[in-house]
Design an enzyme around this catalytic site. Structure first.
Site, PDB file in Angstrom:
ATOM      1  N   ASP A  87       0.872  -1.168   0.000  1.00 50.33           N
ATOM      2  CA  ASP A  87       0.000   0.000   0.000  1.00 50.33           C
ATOM      3  C   ASP A  87       0.914   1.225   0.000  1.00 50.33           C
ATOM      4  O   ASP A  87       2.065   1.156   0.412  1.00 50.33           O
ATOM      5  CB  ASP A  87      -0.892  -0.027   1.241  1.00 50.33           C
ATOM      6  CG  ASP A  87      -2.039   0.959   1.127  1.00 50.33           C
ATOM      7  OD1 ASP A  87      -2.142   1.642   0.078  1.00 50.33           O
ATOM      8  OD2 ASP A  87      -2.835   1.059   2.074  1.00 50.33           O
ATOM      9  N   ASP A 122      -2.942   7.488  -3.340  1.00 48.62           N
ATOM     10  CA  ASP A 122      -4.269   8.060  -3.588  1.00 48.62           C
ATOM     11  C   ASP A 122      -4.712   8.899  -2.400  1.00 48.62           C
ATOM     12  O   ASP A 122      -4.060   8.930  -1.366  1.00 48.62           O
ATOM     13  CB  ASP A 122      -5.285   6.949  -3.880  1.00 48.62           C
ATOM     14  CG  ASP A 122      -5.341   5.908  -2.761  1.00 48.62           C
ATOM     15  OD1 ASP A 122      -4.325   5.748  -2.044  1.00 48.62           O
ATOM     16  OD2 ASP A 122      -6.380   5.273  -2.603  1.00 48.62           O
ATOM     17  N   CYS A 274     -14.636 -24.448  16.676  1.00 49.33           N
ATOM     18  CA  CYS A 274     -13.649 -24.494  15.601  1.00 49.33           C
ATOM     19  C   CYS A 274     -12.628 -25.575  15.940  1.00 49.33           C
ATOM     20  O   CYS A 274     -12.373 -25.820  17.109  1.00 49.33           O
ATOM     21  CB  CYS A 274     -12.963 -23.128  15.523  1.00 49.33           C
ATOM     22  SG  CYS A 274     -11.498 -23.078  14.473  1.00 49.33           S
ATOM     23  N   CYS A 276      -9.430 -25.650  14.331  1.00 47.08           N
ATOM     24  CA  CYS A 276      -8.161 -25.287  13.707  1.00 47.08           C
ATOM     25  C   CYS A 276      -7.034 -25.726  14.656  1.00 47.08           C
ATOM     26  O   CYS A 276      -7.286 -25.995  15.829  1.00 47.08           O
ATOM     27  CB  CYS A 276      -8.118 -23.781  13.437  1.00 47.08           C
ATOM     28  SG  CYS A 276      -7.826 -22.770  14.894  1.00 47.08           S
ATOM     29  N   CYS A 279      -7.076 -23.946  18.029  1.00 42.94           N
ATOM     30  CA  CYS A 279      -8.156 -24.323  18.941  1.00 42.94           C
ATOM     31  C   CYS A 279      -7.981 -25.747  19.468  1.00 42.94           C
ATOM     32  O   CYS A 279      -8.397 -26.062  20.580  1.00 42.94           O
ATOM     33  CB  CYS A 279      -9.510 -24.180  18.255  1.00 42.94           C
ATOM     34  SG  CYS A 279      -9.918 -22.466  17.933  1.00 42.94           S
TER      35      CYS A 279
HETATM   36 ZN   LIG Z   1      -9.831 -22.064  15.683  1.00 45.87          ZN
END
Ligand SMILES: [Zn+2]
Length: 538
Positions: A87, A122, A274, A276, A279
């Site tokens: 950016d 910009d 979750c 993942c 987790c």
């Molecule tokens: Zn998770």
């Protein structure tokens, strides 16, 4: 061409963007990395979390690490082999009002540090700015863009042209048209961050649509500062191919746990919804004993996994042609998304043009909102605008949709029997089915996609029945049948609707009873048919 589209649904698409670091598959989320606060090693983003690219800030790199980045190039500086977007400092302009570099300097600097995608400096319009100011941001950004393209060279990064205008949609459209004429490789919608922070997703829908509709469709389109993953599907459906987001880190700092339906406060969680790796490695119970730094690291990881998972879901739904269904699902996550979903319906006609006409899976119709999906609209329009009834037909017989598909083979062969029972002169009779989901389905077309490939939730809502009645009236008016008989099924049309059919289109309605396919009702239909056919001959 450095962008190739593989699959599409609505305006969403799976694409392959060629960059100097390799192919980036889109839609792609680029996590935003502050080069001064590397909480996560950039290479982890790719290797552990599966992100093909990241976004960092050329202005901050220049301000704090100019010599090192110039020497090493941005990839080696960050130790990241994936796609790097830089950016330009536009965000700093928005937040802190002005940066200490010129547009030319930041272009030259980006050329030197060699990111894959770079952005010109910009002036973001921001939110709740007056029209005159908004217009000036568009003009200045445009002037800088025109100046910048003069310095584009063969060996450059892909250059991104930002669209401004804020909530002034005509300015957004104008900005997009003008910048779309310049030879940028990608385009982006600027300054939606505040709109998103305020959950004004319906406004965002308008802003994205105004930009996208006025930009070259074949070029990739980026959404700056896309926040929460629960709106990714909406942005993709409207044609955004790339996003950058710092939400994973901002929410982590605030103790918030990202899910596809919203964020949850970590301290209120007793279970993780979750699985993942983050987790799976702990429990909310254990985390409560941990220090602040560990909790932050846990949230960073989970939030990155959860955001990427939503991108994958969006991609899979494009492949399956079910992006609309994902939108309907996400619309239930928050009232502001529900509003965005209703606003999207405004663009249905435009979205229809980009939606494939044959899909690998049937349509799921949940209610009246589903009637705005492109496949349904397309069929309904075709019936009104371009369909021609069989030339010799004079009598239209409207049968209720049977309970299985294709319709003409349904109801244990009863439909076939009716057809066979038509007295001589049967060619004068045109059979169609009426359906609260599809409107009118001519018997001869009922196997064409998606007319046999859909599942609709029943009983139908009053709104769907009302809509059906109005549609039947419209259809009958577009064709010149001498007579129309409708065999009623009270599950599909109420009494009030029957009255409307009679009064507005002169339709003769047969059978007031519930079971339209019962032997008794069918006898009645047969009788009215014979009578009608005799009438035609006479
Ligand atoms: Zn998770």
């Amino acid at each position: 061409m450095s962008f190739e589209v593989r699959d599409k649904d609505l305006l969403g698409r799976i694409g392959r963007l060629k960059t100097r670091s390799g192919i980036l598959e889109t839609p792609a989320l680029l996590p935003v990395l502050n080069p001064r606060v590397l909480d996560i090693a950039p290479k982890q983003l790719r290797e552990e979390f599966g992100y093909g690219g990241l976004m960092t800030n050329a202005y901050l790199l220049k301000k704090h690490f100019e010599a090192q980045v110039t020497e090493k190039g941005v990839h080696r500086f960050l130790d990241f082999e994936g796609v790097v977007m830089t950016d330009s400092g536009g965000y700093q302009v928005l937040r802190y009002g002005g940066v200490a570099v010129t547009s030319r300097q930041i272009i030259e600097f980006q050329k030197r540090i060699k990111p894959d995608i770079a952005i010109i400096l910009d002036i973001p319009t921001g939110w709740r700015t007056g029209r005159a100011y908004a217009k000036s941001t568009v003009l200045t950004t445009l002037e800088r863009a025109k100046e910048a393209v003069k310095f584009f060279e063969e060996d450059d990064p892909l250059w991104m042209g930002p669209v401004q205008g804020g909530e002034h949609l005509d300015l957004v459209a104008w900005s997009a048209r003008e910048i779309g004429r310049l030879p940028f490789d990608l385009y982006a919608l600027g300054s939606p961050t505040e709109v998103m922070e305020r959950y004004l997703f319906d406004v965002l829908v308008d802003m994205i649509a105004a930009a996208k509709a006025n930009l070259p469709i074949q070029k990739p389109f980026h959404l700056f500062g896309a926040g929460h993953p629960f709106m990714f599907s909406f942005a993709v459906a409207l044609g955004c191919d790339l996003f950058d987001s710092a939400a994973y880190a901002l929410y982590a700092r605030d103790g918030r746990y990202i899910t596809e339906n919203g964020t949850l406060r970590l301290e209120r969680l007793e279970y993780f919804p979750c699985s993942c790796p983050a987790c799976k490695s702990t429990t909310p119970e254990k985390l409560k004993q941990e220090g602040k730094a560990q909790v932050y690291r846990f949230l960073l990881s989970h939030n990155l996994y959860a955001s990427q998972a939503e991108v994958q879901r969006v991609k899979q739904s494009i492949v399956e042609g079910r992006l609309w269904e994902l939108l309907e699902l996400r619309a239930k996550a928050h009232p502001s998304l529900s509003q965005a979903f209703q606003r999207i319906a405004k663009y249905a006609e435009w979205m229809e043009k980009f939606t494939p006409s044959i899909k690998p899976r049937g349509l799921l119709i949940y209610g009246e909102h589903s009637l705005r999906r492109p496949e349904i609209l397309r069929h309904r329009w075709k019936m009104l605008k371009s369909y021609e009834k069989p030339p010799s037909s004079k009598l239209l017989v409207l049968l209720p949709e049977p309970d299985s598909k294709p319709f003409h083979l349904s109801s244990s062969g009863k439909i076939k029997k009716i057809l066979e029972a038509i007295p001589a002169g049967g060619k004068a009779v045109h059979f169609c089915f009426y359906s609260p989901a599809l409107g009118i389905v001519p018997l001869e077309l009922d196997e064409v996609y998606p007319l046999s490939q859909f599942e609709a939730a029943q009983p139908y809502s009053l709104e769907m029945k009302r809509n059906l009645a109005a549609y039947i009236v419209e259809y009958v008016k577009t064709q010149n049948y001498s007579k129309v008989i409708l065999h009623r099924d009270s599950r599909l049309l109420d009494r009030a609707h029957v009255r409307q059919l009679k009064e507005k289109a002169g339709i003769r309605v047969n059978n007031g009873r519930k079971r339209a396919w019962a032997e008794g009702s069918l006898q009645g239909l047969k009788k009215s048919l014979e009578e009608a056919v005799r009438g035609l001959r006479g």
